[in-house]
Design a protein around this motif. Sequence first.
Motif, PDB file in Angstrom:
ATOM      1  N   LYS A 170       0.818  -1.231   0.000  1.00 45.10           N
ATOM      2  CA  LYS A 170       0.000   0.000   0.000  1.00 45.10           C
ATOM      3  C   LYS A 170       0.849   1.278   0.000  1.00 45.10           C
ATOM      4  CE  LYS A 170      -4.127  -2.152   1.661  1.00 45.10           C
ATOM      5  NZ  LYS A 170      -4.619  -2.945   2.752  1.00 45.10           N
ATOM      6  N   ALA A 176      -7.258   1.011  -2.846  1.00 47.50           N
ATOM      7  CA  ALA A 176      -7.775  -0.050  -1.963  1.00 47.50           C
ATOM      8  C   ALA A 176      -8.276  -1.278  -2.714  1.00 47.50           C
ATOM      9  CB  ALA A 176      -8.895   0.520  -1.097  1.00 47.50           C
ATOM     10  N   GLY A 183     -12.133  -6.469  -1.955  1.00 46.05           N
ATOM     11  CA  GLY A 183     -11.292  -5.271  -2.059  1.00 46.05           C
ATOM     12  C   GLY A 183     -10.102  -5.523  -2.958  1.00 46.05           C
ATOM     13  N   ASP A 184      -8.937  -5.795  -2.344  1.00 49.54           N
ATOM     14  CA  ASP A 184      -7.713  -5.870  -3.148  1.00 49.54           C
ATOM     15  C   ASP A 184      -7.282  -7.292  -3.517  1.00 49.54           C
ATOM     16  OD1 ASP A 184      -6.872  -6.578  -0.614  1.00 49.54           O
ATOM     17  OD2 ASP A 184      -5.110  -5.257  -0.612  1.00 49.54           O
ATOM     18  N   ARG A 198      -8.089   3.628 -10.505  1.00 48.12           N
ATOM     19  CA  ARG A 198      -6.834   4.053  -9.881  1.00 48.12           C
ATOM     20  C   ARG A 198      -6.229   5.255 -10.591  1.00 48.12           C
ATOM     21  NH1 ARG A 198      -4.253  -0.264 -10.546  1.00 48.12           N
ATOM     22  NH2 ARG A 198      -4.278  -1.295  -8.527  1.00 48.12           N
TER      23      ARG A 198
END
Length: 301
Positions: A170, A176, A183-184, A198
Amino acid sequence: MIEKVYGAIELGGTKIFGIIAKDRSNILTRLILPTKLPEQSIQELTTFFKEGSHELGVDLQSLGIGCFGPLDLNAHSKTFGYVTSTTKPGWKFTDIKGVFENELQIPIFLDTDVNASALGEFSNLLDQNIESFAYLTIGTGIGGGFIINGKLVHGLVHPEFGHIQISHDKNIDPFAGNCLYHGDCFEGLASGPALEERWNIPPKHLPENHPGWDLEAEYISSALMNLLCTISPQKIILGGGVMHQAHLFRRIHKKTKRLMNSYIKSKYLDSLISELITPPTLKDDSGIIGALELAIRGLQK
Ligand code: ZN
């Protein structure tokens, strides 16, 4: 004698492709439609196969369908052959296999769209000795279809390779991730929509020298390392809209080699890595040719 032919459908989230063919090099007729509500789309397709085979004077033996998922492919389940918890409006818990079986009265062989594409690409390989094979699509979503000992992998439900967990620093990439469930995960970080969110620009407009591509190649290579260490594929084909960026391949070759760090000894993970990880050979036809293979191979079982 009436000629024996096969039907194939690629049922996608936005478009549907249908063909009637003798084999992959003898496609007799084609159909392309926008995906509508299930009743309407299924009716358009059954009409195409009924009228098409009548007009051509051929005998339809079976139908292969590659369909968006998730699908219930458990033959013992009450909803076998259904699209299940899809977010596509109107399609949740739609019977696909049963409806075509009733309408056409022929064997129906249903699998996921990504498995159909995997089978299409696998059946088009020049090296027929390959037994462990992977096909990934990286586009609106990410999916993976695998063939081991010449057979598509199903298992508990079916593989969802887009949702594996990959390393995400991160500090380097604060995004995220956009997977609704995780999520990721891989898809949350590396699908086309994740790239767009992004960088605030559609991936196809992201310049080749943008650092986003190196990050993208890093995520894909991380996923490929997991794949190489799990099923040891002899060939990996990367398709889907994001992979239309040809420069991604050389980045992925370099990074995968670096991540593997010569642990597994093979010339295909070294000087010949560009022969191991390649673009599709059927381009946009992998799905429909794969569905045709489902129809033909299904009858041979
Ligand atoms: Zn996910």
